[in-house]
Design a protein around this motif. Structure first.
Motif, PDB file in Angstrom:
ATOM      1  N   THR A 103      27.673   7.329 -11.343  1.00  0.00           N
ATOM      2  CA  THR A 103      27.178   6.906 -10.034  1.00  0.00           C
ATOM      3  C   THR A 103      26.134   7.898  -9.559  1.00  0.00           C
ATOM      4  OG1 THR A 103      28.990   8.095  -9.003  1.00  0.00           O
ATOM      5  CG2 THR A 103      29.283   5.721  -9.286  1.00  0.00           C
ATOM      6  N   VAL A 104      25.169   7.368  -8.825  1.00  0.00           N
ATOM      7  CA  VAL A 104      24.110   8.216  -8.296  1.00  0.00           C
ATOM      8  C   VAL A 104      23.403   7.459  -7.166  1.00  0.00           C
ATOM      9  CG1 VAL A 104      22.312   7.416  -9.913  1.00  0.00           C
ATOM     10  CG2 VAL A 104      22.176   9.720  -8.964  1.00  0.00           C
ATOM     11  N   THR A 105      22.930   8.198  -6.189  1.00  0.00           N
ATOM     12  CA  THR A 105      22.070   7.628  -5.152  1.00  0.00           C
ATOM     13  C   THR A 105      20.748   8.375  -5.235  1.00  0.00           C
ATOM     14  OG1 THR A 105      23.960   7.116  -3.744  1.00  0.00           O
ATOM     15  CG2 THR A 105      21.808   7.215  -2.668  1.00  0.00           C
ATOM     16  N   LEU A 106      19.656   7.627  -5.402  1.00  0.00           N
ATOM     17  CA  LEU A 106      18.345   8.254  -5.592  1.00  0.00           C
ATOM     18  C   LEU A 106      17.533   8.188  -4.295  1.00  0.00           C
ATOM     19  CD1 LEU A 106      17.485   6.784  -9.111  1.00  0.00           C
ATOM     20  CD2 LEU A 106      18.411   9.050  -8.567  1.00  0.00           C
ATOM     21  N   GLY A 107      16.798   9.253  -4.040  1.00  0.00           N
ATOM     22  CA  GLY A 107      15.966   9.331  -2.843  1.00  0.00           C
ATOM     23  C   GLY A 107      14.480   9.284  -3.171  1.00  0.00           C
ATOM     24  N   LEU A 108      13.681   9.680  -2.193  1.00  0.00           N
ATOM     25  CA  LEU A 108      12.225   9.520  -2.272  1.00  0.00           C
ATOM     26  C   LEU A 108      11.559  10.146  -3.511  1.00  0.00           C
ATOM     27  CD1 LEU A 108      11.186  10.004   1.470  1.00  0.00           C
ATOM     28  CD2 LEU A 108      11.186   7.882   0.129  1.00  0.00           C
ATOM     29  N   PRO A 109      12.059  11.269  -4.052  1.00  0.00           N
ATOM     30  CA  PRO A 109      11.365  11.810  -5.229  1.00  0.00           C
ATOM     31  C   PRO A 109      11.350  10.852  -6.416  1.00  0.00           C
ATOM     32  CG  PRO A 109      12.785  13.485  -4.265  1.00  0.00           C
ATOM     33  CD  PRO A 109      13.115  12.179  -3.576  1.00  0.00           C
ATOM     34  N   TYR A 110      12.187   9.841  -6.406  1.00  0.00           N
ATOM     35  CA  TYR A 110      12.316   8.937  -7.555  1.00  0.00           C
ATOM     36  C   TYR A 110      11.693   7.570  -7.262  1.00  0.00           C
ATOM     37  CZ  TYR A 110      15.543  12.632  -8.727  1.00  0.00           C
ATOM     38  OH  TYR A 110      16.085  13.865  -8.983  1.00  0.00           O
ATOM     39  N   GLN A 111      10.839   7.493  -6.240  1.00  0.00           N
ATOM     40  CA  GLN A 111      10.307   6.209  -5.798  1.00  0.00           C
ATOM     41  C   GLN A 111       9.214   5.678  -6.726  1.00  0.00           C
ATOM     42  OE1 GLN A 111       9.256   4.365  -1.480  1.00  0.00           O
ATOM     43  NE2 GLN A 111       8.228   6.288  -1.953  1.00  0.00           N
ATOM     44  N   GLY A 112       9.292   4.370  -7.002  1.00  0.00           N
ATOM     45  CA  GLY A 112       8.209   3.642  -7.668  1.00  0.00           C
ATOM     46  C   GLY A 112       7.644   2.653  -6.667  1.00  0.00           C
ATOM     47  N   PRO A 113       8.034   1.353  -6.752  1.00  0.00           N
ATOM     48  CA  PRO A 113       7.655   0.406  -5.702  1.00  0.00           C
ATOM     49  C   PRO A 113       8.280   0.842  -4.368  1.00  0.00           C
ATOM     50  CG  PRO A 113       8.470  -0.743  -7.649  1.00  0.00           C
ATOM     51  CD  PRO A 113       8.783   0.713  -7.848  1.00  0.00           C
ATOM     52  N   PRO A 114       7.764   0.322  -3.242  1.00  0.00           N
ATOM     53  CA  PRO A 114       8.279   0.774  -1.940  1.00  0.00           C
ATOM     54  C   PRO A 114       9.806   0.713  -1.846  1.00  0.00           C
ATOM     55  CG  PRO A 114       6.357  -0.624  -1.638  1.00  0.00           C
ATOM     56  CD  PRO A 114       6.690  -0.674  -3.103  1.00  0.00           C
ATOM     57  N   SER A 115      10.404   1.854  -1.495  1.00  0.00           N
ATOM     58  CA  SER A 115      11.861   1.977  -1.311  1.00  0.00           C
ATOM     59  C   SER A 115      12.659   1.590  -2.555  1.00  0.00           C
ATOM     60  CB  SER A 115      12.338   1.157  -0.107  1.00  0.00           C
ATOM     61  OG  SER A 115      11.742   1.643   1.074  1.00  0.00           O
ATOM     62  N   SER A 116      12.017   1.625  -3.709  1.00  0.00           N
ATOM     63  CA  SER A 116      12.672   1.232  -4.958  1.00  0.00           C
ATOM     64  C   SER A 116      12.486   2.314  -6.022  1.00  0.00           C
ATOM     65  CB  SER A 116      12.074  -0.079  -5.487  1.00  0.00           C
ATOM     66  OG  SER A 116      12.180  -1.097  -4.516  1.00  0.00           O
ATOM     67  N   VAL A 117      13.385   2.298  -7.001  1.00  0.00           N
ATOM     68  CA  VAL A 117      13.375   3.323  -8.052  1.00  0.00           C
ATOM     69  C   VAL A 117      12.214   3.073  -9.026  1.00  0.00           C
ATOM     70  CG1 VAL A 117      14.722   4.322  -9.950  1.00  0.00           C
ATOM     71  CG2 VAL A 117      15.879   3.580  -7.834  1.00  0.00           C
ATOM     72  N   HIS A 118      11.522   4.136  -9.403  1.00  0.00           N
ATOM     73  CA  HIS A 118      10.451   4.084 -10.403  1.00  0.00           C
ATOM     74  C   HIS A 118      11.024   3.567 -11.730  1.00  0.00           C
ATOM     75  CE1 HIS A 118       7.261   5.460 -13.053  1.00  0.00           C
ATOM     76  NE2 HIS A 118       6.524   5.760 -11.990  1.00  0.00           N
ATOM     77  N   GLY A 119      10.292   2.656 -12.373  1.00  0.00           N
ATOM     78  CA  GLY A 119      10.782   2.072 -13.627  1.00  0.00           C
ATOM     79  C   GLY A 119      11.018   3.108 -14.711  1.00  0.00           C
ATOM     80  N   GLY A 120      10.193   4.145 -14.743  1.00  0.00           N
ATOM     81  CA  GLY A 120      10.374   5.193 -15.746  1.00  0.00           C
ATOM     82  C   GLY A 120      11.621   6.022 -15.478  1.00  0.00           C
ATOM     83  N   VAL A 121      11.960   6.152 -14.217  1.00  0.00           N
ATOM     84  CA  VAL A 121      13.198   6.875 -13.871  1.00  0.00           C
ATOM     85  C   VAL A 121      14.411   6.062 -14.328  1.00  0.00           C
ATOM     86  CG1 VAL A 121      14.608   7.726 -11.949  1.00  0.00           C
ATOM     87  CG2 VAL A 121      12.133   8.157 -11.986  1.00  0.00           C
ATOM     88  N   SER A 122      14.355   4.744 -14.122  1.00  0.00           N
ATOM     89  CA  SER A 122      15.451   3.883 -14.623  1.00  0.00           C
ATOM     90  C   SER A 122      15.577   4.021 -16.134  1.00  0.00           C
ATOM     91  CB  SER A 122      15.187   2.419 -14.255  1.00  0.00           C
ATOM     92  OG  SER A 122      15.186   2.258 -12.859  1.00  0.00           O
ATOM     93  N   ALA A 123      14.432   4.071 -16.830  1.00  0.00           N
ATOM     94  CA  ALA A 123      14.454   4.229 -18.286  1.00  0.00           C
ATOM     95  C   ALA A 123      15.104   5.557 -18.675  1.00  0.00           C
ATOM     96  CB  ALA A 123      13.038   4.134 -18.840  1.00  0.00           C
ATOM     97  N   LEU A 124      14.767   6.607 -17.942  1.00  0.00           N
ATOM     98  CA  LEU A 124      15.370   7.923 -18.199  1.00  0.00           C
ATOM     99  C   LEU A 124      16.894   7.854 -18.039  1.00  0.00           C
ATOM    100  CD1 LEU A 124      15.248  11.072 -18.509  1.00  0.00           C
ATOM    101  CD2 LEU A 124      14.893  11.151 -16.037  1.00  0.00           C
ATOM    102  N   LEU A 125      17.332   7.269 -16.915  1.00  0.00           N
ATOM    103  CA  LEU A 125      18.778   7.198 -16.663  1.00  0.00           C
ATOM    104  C   LEU A 125      19.478   6.412 -17.777  1.00  0.00           C
ATOM    105  CD1 LEU A 125      19.112   6.483 -12.823  1.00  0.00           C
ATOM    106  CD2 LEU A 125      18.949   8.669 -14.007  1.00  0.00           C
ATOM    107  N   LEU A 126      18.872   5.302 -18.188  1.00  0.00           N
ATOM    108  CA  LEU A 126      19.535   4.461 -19.190  1.00  0.00           C
ATOM    109  C   LEU A 126      19.495   5.102 -20.571  1.00  0.00           C
ATOM    110  CD1 LEU A 126      18.547   1.028 -17.745  1.00  0.00           C
ATOM    111  CD2 LEU A 126      20.877   1.776 -18.254  1.00  0.00           C
TER     112      LEU A 126
END
Ligand code: COA
Ligand code: DAO
Length: 203
Positions: A103-126
């Motif tokens: 579990t994790v809650t991501l904040g502004l440093p991980y933003q891609g689209p507005p208020s959403s997680v950057h796709g590359g960050v999702s790739a990193l997590l997965l």
């Protein structure tokens, strides 16, 4: 070999400093230039901290050996690492003998689209979570292929569940799947091919 899952953050030492660094990163992204903070002073104080750490850091080789001590999970990776300020960090638990969940809650440093997680960050997590699921299941390797499907935007500021399971082992080929979900809805799903290969740890 089955690995132990990371046991969490220590309340003192580098883990505590890393937590503070994460706060600084978050606060800087949050502030931008829309702040009354004296940024020249902030810059000077941050550089003073960096000067202090750089002046006292061990030789790189010694630190690499230290980072890779033992045979199991490390403490420095960019996803779970309690010694790494760029790790969000994700905390994992076992679901069954081949499945883990974090579990994790991501904040502004991980933003891609507005208020959403950057796709590359999702790739990193997965990528990382699939890799740890392999270690947990007992057959691990390096990522050869990672296929992602982005079904829905992944929200910032909400708890995310990152799940991965090893689905098959065929010789050196290890197949693993996973997903990131928010509020029970799958936002990103992943399929990975890993090849059993274990680069030697520095000793
Ligand atoms: C993946 C990697 C280990 C494969 O190299 P290798 O050890 O020489 O393995 P081989 O080329 O012998 O491949 C082993 C098998 O996996 C298959 N394979 C390897 N890479 C593959 C890929 N990207 N897609 C599909 N199959 C792949 C091969 O076809 C082979 O199958 P076979 O046994 O049925 O013939 C190597 O390319 C590598 O180290 N890549 C970098 C990995 C990396 O940096 N990942 C990110 C960090 S974990
Ligand atoms: C035997 C130890 C296995 C430890 C598994 C750690 C998983 C690391 C995943 C790294 C993924 C990557 O570097 O792309």
């Amino acid at each position: 070999m089955t690995i132990d899952l990371p046991s969490g953050t220590r309340p003192a030492g580098v883990d505590a400093a890393v937590e503070a660094a994460r706060r600084v990163i978050d606060a800087l992204v949050r502030s931008g230039d829309m702040t009354d903070a004296d940024m020249a002073s902030v810059t000077g104080r941050l550089n003073a901290v960096a000067d202090d750490l750089e002046a006292t850091a061990p030789p790189l080789r010694d630190r690499l050996v230290d980072m890779w001590r033992g045979d199991g999970m490390t403490r420095h990776d960019p996803v779970t690492g309690s010694e790494n300020p760029i790790a969000p960090p994700v905390a994992y638990g076992a679901v069954d003998s081949s499945t883990i969940e974090g579990t994790v809650t991501l904040g502004l440093p991980y933003q891609g689209p507005p208020s959403s997680v950057h796709g590359g960050v999702s790739a990193l997590l997965l990528d990382h979570t699939l890799g740890v699921a392999n270690g947990w299941a007992g057959e691990s390797g390096v990522t050869a292929e990672l296929t992602l499907r982005y079904h829905h935007l992944t929200p910032l500021f909400e708890p995310l569940t990152v799940t991965a399971r090893q689905t098959s082992v065929d010789g050196r080929k290890i197949r693993t799947t996973g997903e990131i979900a928010a509020g029970g809805r799958t936002c990103v799903s992943a399929e990975g091919l890993f090849i059993a290969k274990h680069p030697p740890r520095p000793r």
